[in-house]
Design an enzyme around this catalytic site. Structure first.
Site, short mmCIF file in Angstrom:
data_model
loop_
_atom_site.label_atom_id
_atom_site.label_comp_id
_atom_site.label_asym_id
_atom_site.label_seq_id
_atom_site.Cartn_x
_atom_site.Cartn_y
_atom_site.Cartn_z
N LYS A 22 25.90 11.57 -7.62
CA LYS A 22 25.11 11.11 -8.77
C LYS A 22 24.72 9.65 -8.59
CE LYS A 22 27.21 9.69 -12.80
NZ LYS A 22 26.76 8.35 -13.24
N ASN A 23 25.70 8.83 -8.28
CA ASN A 23 25.43 7.39 -8.27
C ASN A 23 24.56 6.96 -7.08
OD1 ASN A 23 26.61 7.12 -10.71
ND2 ASN A 23 28.57 6.33 -9.95
N ARG A 93 22.05 4.47 -18.17
CA ARG A 93 22.42 3.16 -17.67
C ARG A 93 21.65 2.81 -16.39
NH1 ARG A 93 24.37 -1.58 -19.08
NH2 ARG A 93 25.33 -2.61 -17.34
N CYS A 117 26.76 5.46 -20.54
CA CYS A 117 28.08 5.76 -21.09
C CYS A 117 28.60 4.58 -21.90
CB CYS A 117 29.05 6.10 -19.97
SG CYS A 117 29.15 7.88 -19.68
N ARG A 122 28.47 -3.88 -21.31
CA ARG A 122 28.10 -3.70 -19.91
C ARG A 122 27.01 -4.71 -19.57
NH1 ARG A 122 27.93 2.63 -18.45
NH2 ARG A 122 28.01 1.76 -16.35
N PRO A 123 27.44 -5.94 -19.27
CA PRO A 123 26.47 -7.01 -19.06
C PRO A 123 25.63 -6.82 -17.80
CG PRO A 123 28.69 -7.76 -18.53
CD PRO A 123 28.83 -6.38 -19.08
N ILE A 124 24.46 -7.49 -17.75
CA ILE A 124 23.64 -7.44 -16.54
C ILE A 124 23.32 -8.86 -16.05
CG2 ILE A 124 22.62 -5.14 -16.88
CD1 ILE A 124 20.11 -6.59 -17.96
N ASP A 125 24.18 -9.81 -16.44
CA ASP A 125 23.93 -11.20 -16.07
C ASP A 125 23.85 -11.39 -14.55
OD1 ASP A 125 26.80 -10.55 -16.58
OD2 ASP A 125 27.10 -12.47 -15.58
N GLN A 126 24.63 -10.63 -13.78
CA GLN A 126 24.62 -10.82 -12.32
C GLN A 126 23.33 -10.27 -11.71
OE1 GLN A 126 27.10 -12.70 -10.76
NE2 GLN A 126 27.45 -13.01 -12.95
N ASP A 308 36.27 5.52 -12.17
CA ASP A 308 35.70 6.79 -12.63
C ASP A 308 36.62 7.99 -12.39
OD1 ASP A 308 33.47 5.47 -13.52
OD2 ASP A 308 32.31 5.80 -11.70
N ILE A 330 38.15 -2.50 -14.67
CA ILE A 330 36.68 -2.57 -14.62
C ILE A 330 36.05 -2.48 -16.02
CG2 ILE A 330 34.59 -1.64 -13.51
CD1 ILE A 330 36.66 -2.41 -11.39
N ARG A 400 25.63 15.00 -17.78
CA ARG A 400 24.99 13.89 -17.07
C ARG A 400 25.44 13.83 -15.61
NH1 ARG A 400 26.40 8.53 -19.11
NH2 ARG A 400 25.45 8.17 -17.12
N1 EPU Z 1 29.58 -6.88 -14.67
C1 EPU Z 1 29.28 -8.14 -15.14
N2 EPU Z 1 27.99 -8.57 -15.02
C2 EPU Z 1 27.01 -7.82 -14.44
C3 EPU Z 1 27.34 -6.53 -13.97
C4 EPU Z 1 28.64 -6.08 -14.10
O1 EPU Z 1 30.13 -8.85 -15.66
O2 EPU Z 1 25.86 -8.27 -14.37
C5 EPU Z 1 30.97 -6.38 -14.77
C6 EPU Z 1 31.09 -5.16 -15.66
O3 EPU Z 1 31.25 -5.51 -17.01
C7 EPU Z 1 32.30 -4.47 -15.07
C8 EPU Z 1 32.24 -4.83 -13.57
O4 EPU Z 1 31.38 -5.97 -13.48
O5 EPU Z 1 33.47 -5.01 -15.60
C9 EPU Z 1 31.74 -3.76 -12.65
O6 EPU Z 1 30.49 -3.24 -13.13
P1 EPU Z 1 29.42 -2.61 -12.14
O7 EPU Z 1 28.18 -3.41 -12.26
O8 EPU Z 1 30.03 -2.44 -10.79
O9 EPU Z 1 29.17 -1.18 -12.79
P2 EPU Z 1 27.80 -0.39 -12.89
O10 EPU Z 1 26.98 -0.67 -11.69
O11 EPU Z 1 27.19 -0.59 -14.22
C10 EPU Z 1 28.61 1.69 -11.56
C11 EPU Z 1 28.67 3.17 -11.79
C12 EPU Z 1 29.75 3.48 -12.83
C13 EPU Z 1 31.09 2.95 -12.33
C14 EPU Z 1 30.97 1.45 -11.98
C15 EPU Z 1 32.23 0.90 -11.35
C16 EPU Z 1 26.40 3.85 -11.41
C17 EPU Z 1 25.14 4.34 -11.99
N3 EPU Z 1 27.39 3.63 -12.28
O12 EPU Z 1 28.31 1.11 -12.83
O13 EPU Z 1 29.81 4.90 -12.88
O14 EPU Z 1 32.07 3.10 -13.33
O15 EPU Z 1 29.88 1.24 -11.07
O16 EPU Z 1 32.53 1.59 -10.18
O17 EPU Z 1 26.52 3.69 -10.20
C18 EPU Z 1 30.13 7.00 -13.87
O18 EPU Z 1 29.63 7.50 -12.86
O19 EPU Z 1 30.72 7.65 -14.77
C19 EPU Z 1 30.02 5.55 -14.06
C20 EPU Z 1 30.17 4.97 -15.22
#
Ligand code: EPU
Length: 425
Positions: A22-23, A93, A117, A122-126, A308, A330, A400
């Protein structure tokens, strides 16, 4: 409205073919926007997230169709806008990958804040920090939309991520592929689907090295060319879920079409807990045992134990006599499933980042709900282990991410069906 009805107690036995990741799929599909032509992606899971992405791509003029089971053909030649502003975008997401892909294609992008989810902020600052380093400016419009612009396109930059983020690593890679010059991402995430995305983009003409390590280099190329076929990797979390299903039901399941290396943290943990785990070249057999040992888990970015698979593991921990602990590093609100498990008689306590699982549990079927995708599948596992009947609502979360869940589980002997709320199968 539909529900799952699970009658517990069956030992699951047999082989389950694992679907495409999926991812990976939710990254590769938006990535195809960068291609000046068409491509075919094979081993794409037939899940709701993919259908949502298909709808979003159609709305911006990209053709995407299933040509055979598991294969999609995508043609981005007629993409007609950098604005993806429909409600559909908010449903998932991973629609945030449209930012990187549209920026790479048009030098600008406008999308709503992403949904997905529900487990805390779930910030996107990075992601935004990466785009800014490459010369983009962003504006948040009415707390609802993000508008990214550049002055004539993106320029490669050196970016050090403050947190290891899968999404930010992928988004920056997407934006950097056709930027001028070289981009370096340090403290990058190393998940298998990041390597998969790089392999896909490189097959289309990109120049990305270092994925799978924490320093990724992307040398910008003028354009990506179409006409290629690529196959996604197997879904690590789907495979892990069925491996845990074998363990909780004391069954014997072989997950086939997997990459055992990707499953290492789980395989080792299952062995530590007393399960028999037999790896072959592209399959893993898990034989559940009645005697389960307590253990502790800390979730970490890959190759650490995946967040996950954390909720699913609590059910297995509940079979062990004594206290097992999970430290969730996480997602801050990942423990919402605990209330649901308690309805079935689970002894689980949570405090800040920790869950304490006091076993052995004697679970009894009850009406419960999915509070997110992985919480939802955990209710299915608990239902398979429990006495009596468990009814699970909010199953659109589970849809999903799990292709043909009912078919795959009944194929190994589970008693589970999908009913509509009027009671019909
Ligand atoms: N984070 C920040 N700032 C950012 C981005 C992330 O502080 O700009 C923090 C988050 O709050 C979190 C950590 O960094 O604490 C890791 O977040 P990450 O960005 O790695 O997560 P994601 O990309 O939003 C993906 C998977 C998730 C999985 C996480 C962690 C996808 C579409 N989603 O999410 O998968 O839990 O990585 O491995 O790839 C799922 O499949 O059920 C799912 C939620």
């Amino acid at each position: 409205m539909e529900k799952f009805v699970v009658k517990g107690g069956n030992k699951l036995n047999g082989t389950i073919d694992i679907s495409g990741s999926k991812n990976s799929a939710v990254a590769l599909i938006p990535a195809s926007i960068l291609i000046d032509g068409e491509c075919t992606i094979e081993n794409v899971p037939n899940i709701k997230d993919v259908v949502v992405l298909q709808n979003i791509l159609h709305q911006i003029g990209v053709e995407m169709e299933f040509t055979s089971p598991g294969a999609v053909r995508i043609d981005s030649r007629n993409i007609n806008t950098h604005i993806a502003d429909s409600e559909t975008v908010q449903e998932m997401r991973a629609s945030y990958y449209l930012m990187g892909a549209l920026l790479g294609r048009f030098g600008k992008a406008t999308i709503p804040f992403p949904g997905g989810c529900n487990f805390g902020s779930r910030p996107i600052d990075q992601h935004l920090k990466g785009f800014e380093a490459m010369g983009a400016k962003y504006e948040i419009i009415e707390d609802a939309m993000i508008e990214l612009t550049t002055d004539g396109g993106l320029v490669g930059a050196s970016i050090f991520l403050d947190v290891v983020s899968v999404g930010a690593t992928i988004n920056i890679m997407l934006a950097a592929v056709t930027a001028k010059g070289t981009t370096t991402i340090e403290n990058a995430a190393k998940e298998p689907h990041i390597v998969d995305l790089a392999n896909f983009l490189n097959a289309m003409g990109a120049n990305i090295t270092g994925t799978g390590t924490d320093v990724i280099k992307i040398k910008g190329v003028k354009k990506l060319t179409g006409g290629h076929t690529y196959s996604t990797i197997p879904d690590q979390i789907e495979a892990g879920t069925y491996m845990i299903a074998a363990a909780v039901t004391e069954g014997d399941i072989t997950v086939a079409k997997v990459i055992p290396k990707h499953m290492e943290s789980l395989s080792r943990k299952l062995m530590e807990m007393g399960m028999e785990v037999i790896e072959d070249e592209d399959s893993i057999r898990v034989i559940g045992k009645p005697l389960v040992k307590t253990t502790n888990i800390k979730t970490l970015p890959y190759p650490g134990f995946p967040t996950d698979l954390h909720p699913q593991m609590t059910v297995l921990m509940g079979k062990a006599k004594g206290t097992s602990r999970i430290r969730e590093e996480i997602w801050e609100e990942r423990f919402q499933y605990a209330d649901q498990l308690r309805k079935m008689g689970a002894n689980i306590m949570t405090e800040a980042k920790m869950a304490f699982i006091q076993g052995p549990w004697k679970l009894l079927g009850a009406p419960v709900k999915a509070t997110d995708l992985r919480a939802g599948i955990t209710m299915v596992l608990a239902g398979l282990m429990a006495g009596g009947t468990t009814t699970i609502s909010n199953i659109e979360y589970i849809d999903r991410g799990y292709e043909d869940l009912i078919g795959k589980l009944t194929g190994v002997g589970a008693n589970i069906k999908r009913i509509s709320t009027n009671g019909k199968s």
